[in-house]
Design a protein around this motif. Structure first.
Motif, mmCIF file in Angstrom:
data_model
loop_
_atom_site.group_PDB
_atom_site.id
_atom_site.type_symbol
_atom_site.label_atom_id
_atom_site.label_comp_id
_atom_site.label_asym_id
_atom_site.label_seq_id
_atom_site.Cartn_x
_atom_site.Cartn_y
_atom_site.Cartn_z
ATOM 1 N N ILE A 1 1.175 10.267 3.205
ATOM 2 C CA ILE A 1 2.608 10.272 3.468
ATOM 3 C C ILE A 1 2.888 9.950 4.935
ATOM 4 N N ALA A 2 2.099 10.527 5.837
ATOM 5 C CA ALA A 2 2.288 10.250 7.268
ATOM 6 C C ALA A 2 2.062 8.772 7.571
ATOM 7 N N ALA A 3 1.033 8.174 6.963
ATOM 8 C CA ALA A 3 0.762 6.754 7.185
ATOM 9 C C ALA A 3 1.905 5.898 6.660
ATOM 10 N N THR A 4 2.503 6.317 5.534
ATOM 11 C CA THR A 4 3.628 5.577 4.971
ATOM 12 C C THR A 4 4.830 5.613 5.911
ATOM 13 N N GLY B 1 0.800 -1.222 0.000
ATOM 14 C CA GLY B 1 0.000 0.000 0.000
ATOM 15 C C GLY B 1 0.831 1.269 0.000
ATOM 16 N N PRO B 2 1.789 1.413 0.942
ATOM 17 C CA PRO B 2 2.618 2.624 0.938
ATOM 18 C C PRO B 2 3.430 2.787 -0.339
ATOM 19 N N VAL B 3 3.920 1.681 -0.916
ATOM 20 C CA VAL B 3 4.692 1.764 -2.154
ATOM 21 C C VAL B 3 3.841 2.368 -3.269
ATOM 22 N N MET B 4 2.649 1.836 -3.454
ATOM 23 C CA MET B 4 1.798 2.328 -4.523
ATOM 24 C C MET B 4 1.251 3.710 -4.203
ATOM 25 N N SER B 5 1.079 4.013 -2.931
ATOM 26 C CA SER B 5 0.661 5.361 -2.553
ATOM 27 C C SER B 5 1.697 6.374 -3.014
#
Length: 257
Positions: A244-247, A163-167
């Motif tokens: 970004i914060a979640a990543t 998820g973070p990568v694709m975000s």
């Protein structure tokens, strides 16, 4: 409850898993990448490798709800560019899981996510205007799509952390909020379903894990409705900041756990 006792869970631990499942629904329909917190909860409560197999069907349930909500906003040229590279990443992740222990997996993904976040922030600061989604048709856009695709496939296979990568990729490509959510919804539904045979082959999904999933998946639905309500009240700038914060949070919890 037999399911709880078979996993040796306390009531509080089951409640933590239920809250994580609710967060999956929310993240799929509001702030993609926030389910890295769910990943952390599952890995803290359950054995690390087993947690990835339990979490996968719950993620798929969230993906289905996200597709039903945002299906009209998907950008298919981007998806078609990504999938071959993602397939290569999933195969590489499967091979990696055969020999890597939990510590190696966590550190590798955590460092990668922090580096990508830093690169995305630097690019957004130095560029006067982000490229739109159609930039994927340029040579530079194709190279970026393939790079992120391989990395996304790898991280989603080894730790459900794609998820973070694709975000970061979709933000760097200039996607607006609804296009972001629609494209990521279809992306993860297709990729997560494709991962099921690999996870089952590794013994990460079995009858016991599916019984726990059956008890937890009900919590995904209210989370998805909460996300649908919240997304219309979040402006684009705040949306990007939350992603970004979640990543960053997901990367730090992988490194510190």
């Amino acid at each position: 409850m037999d399911i709880i006792s078979s996993w040796h869970l306390t009531g509080w631990e089951f409640a933590a898993l239920a809250a994580a499942a609710l967060l999956v629904g929310f993240s799929k329909t509001a702030v993609s990448g926030a389910n890295t917190v769910s990943l952390a909860i599952f890995a803290a409560v359950l054995p690390a490798r087993a947690s990835t197999g339990v979490l996968l069907p719950i993620l798929i349930a969230g993906d289905v709800l996200a597709v039903l909500t945002y299906r009209r906003h998907a950008h298919w040229p981007t998806l078609l560019r990504l999938f071959p590279a993602v397939a290569a990443g999933v195969v590489a992740g499967t091979v990696f899981l055969v020999w890597a222990d939990d510590g190696v997996v966590r550190v590798s993904i955590g460092v990668t996510l922090l580096l990508m976040t830093a690169m995305t922030l630097w690019r957004r600061r130095t560029a006067g205007q982000e490229d739109g989604p159609d930039a994927v048709t340029t040579r530079a856009g194709r190279i970026k799509a393939r790079s992120y695709g391989v990395l996304g496939g790898f991280t989603t296979m080894v730790a459900n952390a794609g998820g973070p990568v694709m975000s970061m990729y979709l933000l760097s490509a200039g996607f607006r909020k609804l296009g972001f959510l629609g494209t990521s919804a279809f992306f993860f539904l297709i990729v997560n379903v494709a991962k099921v045979p690999f996870s089952a082959g590794l013994g990460l999904i079995d009858g016991r894990s599916l019984l726990l999933d059956a008890a937890l998946v009900l919590f995904v639905v209210p989370g998805a409705f909460l996300g649908t309500w919240a997304v219309n009240r979040i402006n684009q700038r705040l949306f990007e900041q939350l992603v970004i914060a979640a990543t960053v949070l997901g990367a730090l919890q992988l490194l510190l756990r």
